[in-house]
Design an enzyme around this catalytic site. Structure first.
Site, mmCIF file in Angstrom:
data_model
loop_
_atom_site.group_PDB
_atom_site.id
_atom_site.type_symbol
_atom_site.label_atom_id
_atom_site.label_comp_id
_atom_site.label_asym_id
_atom_site.label_seq_id
_atom_site.Cartn_x
_atom_site.Cartn_y
_atom_site.Cartn_z
ATOM 1 N N SER A 92 0.831 -1.205 0.000
ATOM 2 C CA SER A 92 0.000 0.000 0.000
ATOM 3 C C SER A 92 0.867 1.256 0.000
ATOM 4 C CB SER A 92 -0.876 0.010 1.263
ATOM 5 O OG SER A 92 -1.505 1.267 1.425
ATOM 6 N N TYR B 164 -1.077 -0.173 10.208
ATOM 7 C CA TYR B 164 -1.205 -0.824 8.887
ATOM 8 C C TYR B 164 -0.087 -0.356 7.957
ATOM 9 C CZ TYR B 164 -3.378 -1.399 4.196
ATOM 10 O OH TYR B 164 -3.634 -1.692 2.870
HETATM 11 P P1 NAP Z 1 -10.930 -6.611 0.793
HETATM 12 O O1 NAP Z 1 -11.874 -6.301 -0.310
HETATM 13 O O2 NAP Z 1 -11.274 -6.210 2.187
HETATM 14 O O3 NAP Z 1 -10.639 -8.204 0.753
HETATM 15 C C1 NAP Z 1 -9.737 -8.745 1.660
HETATM 16 C C2 NAP Z 1 -9.597 -10.225 1.353
HETATM 17 O O4 NAP Z 1 -8.615 -10.758 2.263
HETATM 18 C C3 NAP Z 1 -10.888 -11.018 1.579
HETATM 19 O O5 NAP Z 1 -11.022 -11.951 0.522
HETATM 20 C C4 NAP Z 1 -10.644 -11.737 2.920
HETATM 21 O O6 NAP Z 1 -11.276 -13.008 3.004
HETATM 22 C C5 NAP Z 1 -9.135 -11.942 2.852
HETATM 23 N N1 NAP Z 1 -8.512 -12.157 4.163
HETATM 24 C C6 NAP Z 1 -8.461 -11.326 5.248
HETATM 25 N N2 NAP Z 1 -7.783 -11.913 6.251
HETATM 26 C C7 NAP Z 1 -7.393 -13.133 5.807
HETATM 27 C C8 NAP Z 1 -6.685 -14.208 6.390
HETATM 28 N N3 NAP Z 1 -6.208 -14.144 7.639
HETATM 29 N N4 NAP Z 1 -6.482 -15.332 5.633
HETATM 30 C C9 NAP Z 1 -6.958 -15.408 4.369
HETATM 31 N N5 NAP Z 1 -7.634 -14.405 3.763
HETATM 32 C C10 NAP Z 1 -7.857 -13.286 4.486
HETATM 33 O O7 NAP Z 1 -9.493 -6.002 0.527
HETATM 34 P P2 NAP Z 1 -8.814 -5.313 -0.757
HETATM 35 O O8 NAP Z 1 -9.046 -3.870 -0.664
HETATM 36 O O9 NAP Z 1 -9.147 -6.044 -1.991
HETATM 37 O O10 NAP Z 1 -7.274 -5.522 -0.364
HETATM 38 C C11 NAP Z 1 -6.439 -6.456 -1.012
HETATM 39 C C12 NAP Z 1 -5.004 -6.057 -0.703
HETATM 40 O O11 NAP Z 1 -4.766 -4.752 -1.226
HETATM 41 C C13 NAP Z 1 -4.692 -5.968 0.802
HETATM 42 O O12 NAP Z 1 -3.405 -6.463 1.059
HETATM 43 C C14 NAP Z 1 -4.763 -4.493 1.081
HETATM 44 O O13 NAP Z 1 -3.987 -4.133 2.199
HETATM 45 C C15 NAP Z 1 -4.211 -3.935 -0.220
HETATM 46 N N6 NAP Z 1 -4.569 -2.530 -0.464
HETATM 47 C C16 NAP Z 1 -5.866 -2.166 -0.671
HETATM 48 C C17 NAP Z 1 -6.159 -0.828 -0.893
HETATM 49 C C18 NAP Z 1 -7.561 -0.339 -1.140
HETATM 50 O O14 NAP Z 1 -7.785 0.885 -1.191
HETATM 51 N N7 NAP Z 1 -8.543 -1.231 -1.318
HETATM 52 C C19 NAP Z 1 -5.138 0.123 -0.882
HETATM 53 C C20 NAP Z 1 -3.839 -0.289 -0.660
HETATM 54 C C21 NAP Z 1 -3.558 -1.625 -0.471
HETATM 55 P P3 NAP Z 1 -12.880 -13.156 3.225
HETATM 56 O O15 NAP Z 1 -13.509 -12.691 1.936
HETATM 57 O O16 NAP Z 1 -13.094 -14.604 3.465
HETATM 58 O O17 NAP Z 1 -13.243 -12.273 4.375
#
Ligand code: NAP
Length: 248
Positions: A143, A157
């Site tokens: 991130s 985070y």
């Molecule tokens: P999201 O929509 O909240 O989805 C998170 C996913 O991670 C879900 O599928 C969840 O599973 C899974 N998860 C959480 N804890 C877990 C664990 N202990 N073991 C296995 N799976 C787990 O998140 P996202 O925004 O797509 O984020 C994806 C990545 O991008 C993350 O690393 C996040 O930090 C990074 N990121 C996101 C943003 C943003 O703005 N969205 C910005 C910067 C970085 P369940 O579906 O079963 O709950």
């Protein structure tokens, strides 16, 4: 060679988009999820309906023993894992550092950072030329918070993602002669559930207009960068962190 990608946290958000794109590029996809079976199952159904191969596998990737089982199941049912996306992430709760609950701090590091280490350990033992395998590629999903520090919101985070980026660089050098490339994407602001999970769904709208491109990213835009770094098109790139952040 049969391409098999294991994507952690692939039931929703960036992971789900990456799973769909990977399948469209001929990868068999292990769709890992934590608790939302329906979302992961929907991702798999869409891939299979389009003629691809995918499997939903429940595992908490912050638990080392569950990660070993995850890799075993993926390999048994899809073939040896050849590519890995360490995507699973949790934000913890928005707040100031002096109010941070130690349990939230620990979980944030366990999922965003330790899980990438555990998954990479399994991947290296199964894919490194050092162990007689053919090599492969890893992408870590980080991130831009690692650079901004996310003050007053998600400093814990941001720190976990900074650790992930250092891990990314160090591991890349460690396995550079073993057929494994290791890169990261540094995501800006994306339209996913993560903001609501952090405790403020309106965060997306508030920050979107502050980005140079004045909008949030769509998960499929992160997926394109992830799949490019995994692909042979990025064959001379390792240890890199690519900003995917609308100009941030
Ligand atoms: P999201 O929509 O909240 O989805 C998170 C996913 O991670 C879900 O599928 C969840 O599973 C899974 N998860 C959480 N804890 C877990 C664990 N202990 N073991 C296995 N799976 C787990 O998140 P996202 O925004 O797509 O984020 C994806 C990545 O991008 C993350 O690393 C996040 O930090 C990074 N990121 C996101 C943003 C943003 O703005 N969205 C910005 C910067 C970085 P369940 O579906 O079963 O709950």
């Amino acid at each position: 060679m049969n391409k098999v990608v294991l994507i952690t946290g692939a039931g929703r958000g960036i992971g789900a988009s990456t799973a769909a794109l990977a399948a469209s590029q001929g990868y068999a996809v292990a769709v890992n999820y934590l608790g939302n079976y329906q979302a992961a199952s929907d991702v798999v159904s869409a891939i299979v309906a389009a003629g691809g191969k995918a499997l939903a596998i429940q595992a908490d990737v912050s638990r080392k023993e569950e990660v070993a089982r995850l890799f075993d199941q993926a390999s048994e049912q899809l073939g040896p894992v050849t590519h890995l996306v360490n995507n699973a992430g949790v934000p913890g709760k928005i707040g100031r550092v002096e109010d941070l609950d130690p349990a939230v701090l620990l979980k944030t590091f366990e999922v965003n950072m330790f899980a990438a280490v555990y998954c990479s350990q399994q991947f290296i033992k199964r894919c490194s030329t050092k162990y007689g395998a053919a090599g492969g590629a890893i992408v870590n999903v980080s991130s831009m918070a690692s650079r901004t520090g996310s003050p007053n919101e998600l400093v814990h985070y941001a720190a976990a993602k900074a650790a992930l980026e250092t891990f990314n660089y160090g591991l890349a050098s460690e396995v550079a002669t073993e057929g494994i490339r290791v890169n990261a994407v540094s995501c800006g602001l994306f339209e996913t559930d993560i903001h609501a999970e952090a405790g403020d769904a309106s965060r997306l709208q508030r920050y979107a207009t502050r980005m140079p491109m004045q909008r949030a990213g769509r998960p499929e835009e992160a997926a394109q960068a992830i799949m490019w770094l995994l692909s042979p098109a990025a064959s001379y790139i390792t240890g890199a962190t690519l900003p995917v952040a609308g100009g941030r």
